[in-house]
Scaffold this active site. Sequence first.
Site, PDB file in Angstrom:
ATOM      1  N   THR A  35       0.853  -1.180   0.000  1.00  0.00           N
ATOM      2  CA  THR A  35       0.000   0.000   0.000  1.00  0.00           C
ATOM      3  C   THR A  35       0.891   1.232   0.000  1.00  0.00           C
ATOM      4  OG1 THR A  35      -1.879  -1.082   1.026  1.00  0.00           O
ATOM      5  CG2 THR A  35      -1.753   1.292   1.289  1.00  0.00           C
ATOM      6  N   PHE A  67       1.323   4.926   0.929  1.00  0.00           N
ATOM      7  CA  PHE A  67       0.791   5.957   1.814  1.00  0.00           C
ATOM      8  C   PHE A  67       1.433   7.278   1.427  1.00  0.00           C
ATOM      9  CE2 PHE A  67       0.108   2.139   4.222  1.00  0.00           C
ATOM     10  CZ  PHE A  67      -1.036   2.372   4.961  1.00  0.00           C
TER      11      PHE A  67
END
Length: 652
Positions: free
Chosen positions: A543, A545
């Site tokens: 992921t 960020f």
Amino acid sequence: MIVVLSRGISSHDKEMICAFLRERGFTLREQSLGDDEIIGAAGKAASDIQELALLPGVERVAATSKPFELASRETKNDDSIVTVGPVKIGGSRISIIAGPCAVESREQILETAERVRESGAVILRGGAFKPRTSPYAFQGLGMKGLEYMKAAGEALSMPIVTEVVSPERADQMKDLTDMFQIGARNMQNFELLKKVGALGKPVLLKRGPSATIEEWLLSAEYLLASGTRDVVLCERGIRTFETYTRNTLDISAIPVIKRLSHLPVIVDPSHAVGIRGMVSAAGLAAIAAGADGLTVEVHPEPDAALSDGPQSLYPSQFERLMRDIEALAPVVGKELLRTPHTTIPSCSGPDSRFPGAAEPPEGNLPLSGRIAFSGESGAYAEQALMRAFGEDAPRLACPSFSRLFDAVLDGSAGFGVVPVENSLAGSIHENYDLFLRYPDIAMVGELKLRIVHCLIAHETASLDTIRVVRSHSQGFVQCKDFLDKYPWRLEPCYNTAAAVASILKESASDRPAIAAIAGEAAARAHGLTVLKEGIETNPLNYTRFVIIARRNNGDAAPVPPSMGSGRSDKASLVFSVPDKPGSLVACLKIMSDREINMIKLESRPIQGQPWRYLFYVDVSLPKTGGEFNAALEELKTKTEDFHFLGAYRGAL
Ligand code: PEP
Ligand code: MN
């Protein structure tokens, strides 16, 4: 035996504990272990530990089976984080020490420091006193060399580490170095260990060429018992029958140390292999095995080096190694700690060329030291936050992403950590939409976190008792193959860690039927059990960020210290284009004409405007800011709705 005392214990209670132990024949020493105050009780005497643990002021008693008590993980379960000036070593970060084998001149150490810092090294190494095998080899510049090194460290805002070879020198060196190195040959020089330990400074303890891991940890114990609380272990190769390489890198020492001790362990691939062309491979292997960092010899002209030239990397090789480490770090669940961005005249200054772009933090710190994330304790975003800002960063847990943006906008948080894209499930549109709603919020940093999902439940649950699984909807998408095997009902929650927390809100009789998908940290944070680890469909699950901050008066936003090394090299934009032939091509041409590399282009429907689309664009920034600024100006004229989300240093 170690007795950990309660915080704020009264002197009376402490005296009672000491009397209890003395009466039973123990010899005592009072000291600290991490943030705890402890009493070390040595001797053959036996004590009833249960009785001791009940005394007022006793937090816990650790009776370790190991001879190295203070260094043992049985005594302290959490990873120790060692602080060297502004730099931390250990935990979820990878910290790289680099510099020449020996300080050779003022110019040589300064030039090396500049080069390694530019590539992201956080501590400068260099020997002023060199323990050489031959008495005729270069022995180092001595105190003069240390002065050159201190000056280079100060000029570049880098703490320094240097070897101390004798107890007599230690006092003289104390104020000039930030960290002492105990070299391999001196690992069992106990007088030196006691002297250096008593100075209370951080120590880098190399493993002796023929030392067992237990002997090495006992040397660390000498340092800790003498007073320092900051010890970093360094594996640098051991002597074996193999002669091709200078030593044999004992990779297995890293997981062994991680199991036996709470101390950080780094690796010196330079002395381990002794051959330049193999140093980077050994360094990467060490990181893959879980090392908290490396110490690497780098020389601007290795062939002219006065010591260890054949194993010293060229600065360009070091730069490449740093990039590879950065790419590898998320695989082992870590983040490469970069040089904190401070203003250095000879390096990049404020990157104010781009709106919302990098500014050094000095004088421009955000209002609050708190960092906002969305979710509950143990959330992936909290892991990302700790990577970027440190385990002890003060944080603000927000119940939704819009509350997170609000917190950064109103100054109750200085920065926020926001997921924007997952490598399996795609962009998180909800958060892109927030950037459009909050034009005063800019992207100022980026990091990638490897996501390893776990099936988490109460200890009374098993795969057979589960009926319902809760997670963020992204968690379900990323674990589809696993979930398809079970007839479970899926209940989406706003956050994976909140899904874990919700299990505890159920009655005891309902708990066995509920599970959650989240990270292992969430299970730990809420005291629940991991039933199955690694249930994501594809292990290459990351992921992205972004770190957000408020633009100052619509101008530049501050940059978190750990993310500001070097210039911004990536930017994010969102725009829509007029509904006519060629309008998207016209925008793309603006970038291609200027050789601006586009690394992401995604279209998505505009809410409330059927069949109209927004484009998400990420670009690599050209070296000259002027080109990009001109492209931005031109893009504004060709687009309908144009948002510059920020320029930042991209994560690999
Ligand atoms: C050094 O780091 O320069 C050095 C001499 O290392 P070691 O003690 O591991 O040989
Ligand atoms: Mn060396």
